[in-house]
Write an enzyme that holds these catalytic residues in place. Structure first.
Site, PDB file in Angstrom:
ATOM      1  N   PHE A 176       0.804  -1.219   0.000  1.00 46.53           N
ATOM      2  CA  PHE A 176       0.000   0.000   0.000  1.00 46.53           C
ATOM      3  C   PHE A 176       0.839   1.272   0.000  1.00 46.53           C
ATOM      4  O   PHE A 176       0.467   2.270   0.615  1.00 46.53           O
ATOM      5  CB  PHE A 176      -0.957   0.004   1.199  1.00 46.53           C
ATOM      6  CG  PHE A 176      -1.543  -1.344   1.479  1.00 46.53           C
ATOM      7  CD1 PHE A 176      -2.487  -1.879   0.627  1.00 46.53           C
ATOM      8  CD2 PHE A 176      -1.105  -2.107   2.549  1.00 46.53           C
ATOM      9  CE1 PHE A 176      -3.005  -3.143   0.855  1.00 46.53           C
ATOM     10  CE2 PHE A 176      -1.609  -3.372   2.778  1.00 46.53           C
ATOM     11  CZ  PHE A 176      -2.570  -3.896   1.932  1.00 46.53           C
ATOM     12  N   CYS A 177       1.973   1.238  -0.677  1.00 51.48           N
ATOM     13  CA  CYS A 177       2.859   2.408  -0.747  1.00 51.48           C
ATOM     14  C   CYS A 177       3.250   2.878   0.647  1.00 51.48           C
ATOM     15  O   CYS A 177       3.333   4.086   0.903  1.00 51.48           O
ATOM     16  CB  CYS A 177       2.204   3.550  -1.535  1.00 51.48           C
ATOM     17  SG  CYS A 177       1.869   3.151  -3.256  1.00 51.48           S
ATOM     18  N   ASN A 178       3.477   1.936   1.539  1.00 49.90           N
ATOM     19  CA  ASN A 178       3.900   2.267   2.900  1.00 49.90           C
ATOM     20  C   ASN A 178       4.838   1.169   3.386  1.00 49.90           C
ATOM     21  O   ASN A 178       4.463   0.321   4.199  1.00 49.90           O
ATOM     22  CB  ASN A 178       2.697   2.406   3.829  1.00 49.90           C
ATOM     23  CG  ASN A 178       3.051   3.031   5.161  1.00 49.90           C
ATOM     24  OD1 ASN A 178       4.171   2.896   5.645  1.00 49.90           O
ATOM     25  ND2 ASN A 178       2.098   3.709   5.777  1.00 49.90           N
TER      26      ASN A 178
END
Length: 795
Positions: free
Chosen positions: A379-381
């Site tokens: 999730f782009c984290n």
């Protein structure tokens, strides 16, 4: 268009008004004009855009006296704007420079700011949430007031990974230097509050939380318009931003022959390069009006979505397999006690009955059968993903070296997860959505009978009481009772003894050969067929693309299976047939005159760019008429091939390594082989046995079908010889919802994917990929009835 907003809410979508309706409402009678001009239409556009700025600030309980709205193409562009214009002070020998500090639980777009600042000599300092809690004893010291080195601290109001809400009081804590790292570094501290995830379901009051910079994205609030965000800038902090580039509308004055430039006085004008997307901006008025009309206010949204998330969390965390093991591992800081500390996000991985994690790509494939749309991965984290999943920096680097990149389908490496599954709730979500999701998990991933950890029922009761709509919460006991039956997971050996036909370990033969001339169209069954350099001759040599040149598959257009291509070698033609349509043909072999008049084009297959040529208007008109949308038939350009990537033998969705075989327009390998015994086993396990064996075989869309093996024996083979042709097993075939399409009617069903997932403990693999490498002068023909000799990994 749907008749009412209530229909949009029920369908889980939100209306995107067309330009005409917006213009007629807000810009009558003269229509829109470029807001940089002074014509009547331009002035009206300018005034309307300025009114929208005020509407945005009103939504965050502030005014233009304290904040300015800079429209950007999205939240990422807003973050990049801060990184590019912040007055960073590089480190020198005599003086410490600026620091870019960010919480490790930050979006990629925040961490990515260091890519720009590192080139300026600015130190990047990642901070964990535990470190942030450390407080200085005395705050700002008198001698610190002299130092004016600017520092920037970035943190999310809500984690986009877990939904954890960080205290908004950290804004003042950092600026007053009561929190680490500000308490240890002299200078002037500014705070960037990443509010993109937070403001989707929560109210942000900038009177109580006066952050210096707040990036937001409007589609995450309303569902539209996409490609529009904003940077909210506290006017007192705007001076720390310095613009070097200037474009249309940002300059008060400049000289082309001299390095002379005066920026626009207005903060918004100064940083908005060129003409803003004024029609999208005006559409925000519609978004705000609809949001408040449907929901009342953001507080109602927060209470509603938190009730959904807490209910789902309580049930999912209490679900157990029949043997008592938990079904899910949930990644959260607390237990969804309050909407003040937790947003409407649930992040988790599912576990099988032995406690092993089920890969997120398998969950995603199954969810699509139930029309449930999940997000999977990290999730782009990356920071939060590593922290919750226990992935070390060394493991991340090793995974990358082995071929895993962010966003791919490699969900397990050496049995360890590379990401997870995320469920997010919005104001249009309902408790029926929660029930549908939980039913999907129970049906597809829980070893029956479904059980519940009764100690958690009190938590569910608390969730009912805290919800703004407790009457909609379905009873837990009913939910469990309805799911005591279903497909049982069982070992292959036990299932074979009870249901399957166990063939002898010798006497294996080839029983069927299928060619698929046009990708995703029906099979063409043959008795004898030549082997070409890319697989079976003419297999997946053509494909259908839509009006935008995108490849069509049965997942997008199930009626493709009703098109029956046939290759007629003597006449050198490919015939296309379908019910109610005249038969047409295109040439098989290279026709110089045909190719000369054909248009060359580029398409993509499984992420690979391929060069193709168009097969003409007659085929395009035929396909468009049958499918009811603009389509074209294209063929892979002769002489140009794709290099194959081969899966490891350890299982589906594992890391891939390069191979030297070449492909036509197939997805992953030259050949797909299945075993009749495996098909029979899955068919016997299915709860609805309405299909005959041949229909079931068609669903798996194999090139080669063999008989005489035990169910799933092919999973352990490394090489095999069919007739006089030797093949290498390239790995198992990971299955998706496409096997749920009846190849004779085009109708969609959940079977056999549900049964396959249950029987294989969440691994949705069936059949194996084969490759064949031979010299250029090698001639081979495969024939039905040929003996199959195999070699397993054990040998």
């Amino acid at each position: 268009r749907p008749q009412s907003n209530r229909e949009h809410v029920r369908s889980g979508s939100f209306p995107s008004p067309d330009a005409e309706s917006i213009i007629s409402k807000y810009l009558e009678p003269c229509g829109p004009g470029n807001p940089h001009s002074h014509s009547p239409s331009s002035r009206l556009t300018h005034d309307t855009v300025e009114q929208v700025r005020s509407r945005v600030l009103q939504h965050f309980n502030t005014t233009s006296k304290d904040y300015s709205v800079i429209f950007t193409s999205g939240c990422t562009a807003a973050l990049k704007l801060v990184a590019e214009t912040f007055r960073w002070r590089p480190q020198t020998e005599g003086e410490a420079g600026s620091h870019l500090c960010y919480l490790t639980d930050s979006h990629t777009s925040v961490v990515g700011m260091r890519g720009l600042t590192s080139t300026l000599g600015v130190a990047a300092l990642p901070v964990s949430s535990q470190e942030l809690k450390t407080r200085a004893k005395d705050g700002i010291q008198e001698e610190d007031v002299i130092c004016q080195t600017p520092h920037l601290f970035c943190y999310p109001a809500q984690s986009n990974f877990s939904g954890r809400k960080y205290p908004l009081s950290h804004v003042e804590g950092i600026r007053a230097r009561r929190l680490y790292p500000a308490c240890d570094l002299q200078g002037r501290w500014f705070v960037l509050l990443d509010a993109a995830s937070y403001v989707t379901c929560s109210s942000l009051n900038l009177q109580d939380c006066p952050a210096d910079f707040i990036p937001i994205s409007f589609y995450k609030i309303f569902g539209f318009p996409t490609g529009l965000g904003a940077l909210l800038v506290r006017n007192d902090a705007a001076g720390i931003l310095r613009k070097t580039y200037f474009g249309g509308g940002t300059a008060a004055a400049y000289l082309s022959g001299e390095n002379y430039y005066v920026p626009a006085e207005n903060i918004s004008d100064r940083f908005e390069d060129g003409t803003v997307s004024f029609l999208d901006i005006i559409a925000l008025n519609h978004g705000f009006e609809s949001l408040y009309r449907i929901t009342g206010n953001m507080h109602n949204i927060q209470q509603h979505t938190f009730g959904l998330a807490r209910y789902t969390y309580t049930l999912l965390s209490s679900l157990c397999h029949g043997n008592g093991r938990p079904v899910a591992q949930i990644y959260a800081e607390g237990q969804f006690e309050s909407p003040i500390t937790q947003g409407a996000i649930l992040n988790f991985n599912l576990l099988d009955s032995s406690g092993q994690i089920v890969g997120y790509s398998q969950v995603d494939r199954m969810a699509s059968l139930f029309n449930i749309h999940l997000r999977t991965g990290c999730f782009c984290n990356t920071g939060a993903c590593q922290a919750f999943l226990g992935i070390t920096d060394q493991q991340m680097k090793r995974n990358l070296q082995a071929g895993h990149v962010c966003g791919d389908g490699v969900d397990l490496v050496d049995g360890q997860p590379t990401g997870s599954v995320r469920v997010s709730f919005g104001y249009m979500s309902t408790f029926e959505d929660c029930q549908k999701f939980l039913s999907f998990v129970a049906e597809c991933f829980v070893m029956k009978p479904v059980t519940v950890n009764r100690a958690r029922l009190q938590e569910l009761k608390a969730a009912r009481e805290s919800s703004d709509r407790p009457d909609e919460l379905p009873p837990v006991n009913g939910f469990i009772k309805e799911r005591q039956t279903g497909v049982e997971k069982s070992s292959s050996k036990a299932s074979q003894q009870e249901f399957g036909h166990v063939g002898p370990s010798h006497g294996k033969t080839l029983t069927n050969i299928y060619v698929y001339p046009v990708k995703s169209c029906a099979a063409f069954e043959v008795h004898d067929w030549p082997v070409g350099p890319l697989g079976l001759l003419y297999d997946r040599g053509w494909m259908v693309v839509n009006g935008n040149g995108v490849c069509l598959s049965q997942k997008r257009e199930s009626r493709l299976c009703l098109i029956r291509p046939q290759v007629h070698l003597p006449s050198n033609k490919l015939f296309l047939q379908a019910s109610g349509m005249d038969t047409i043909s295109v040439p098989l072999e290279d026709d110089v005159s045909f190719h000369t008049s054909s248009q060359m084009c580029h398409s993509k297959v499984c992420g690979d760019r391929v060069e193709t040529f168009d097969c003409g208007d007659e085929a395009a008109a035929w396909l468009s008429l049958f499918l009811g949308q603009p389509c074209r038939l294209i063929r892979q350009r002769p002489g140009l091939t794709r290099e194959m990537k081969k899966r490891n033998q350890t299982g589906d969705d594992q890391l891939i390594t390069a191979a030297s075989s070449f492909l036509s327009l197939v997805n992953e390998a030259q050949y797909l082989m299945i075993s009749r015994a495996s098909v029979e086993l899955i068919q016997n396990l299915m709860s609805n046995r309405f299909e005959c064996e041949m229909f079931a075989i068609k669903r798996f869309r194999a090139n080669l079908v063999i008989a005489g093996a035990e169910p799933f024996e092919e999973d352990n083979w490394s090489h095999l010889i069919i007739g006089n042709t030797r093949f290498t097993v390239a790995g198992p075939c990971g299955r998706c919802q496409m096997i749920g399409i009846d190849q004779d009617t085009g109708t969609r069903t959940k079977e056999p994917l549900v049964t396959l997932s249950a029987h294989r403990s969440g691994k949705v693999t069936f059949g194996v990929y084969l490759t064949h490498q031979a010299p250029e002068d090698f001639v081979s023909v495969l024939s039905v009835g040929s003996v199959v000799q195999m070699e397993s990994h054990d040998h």
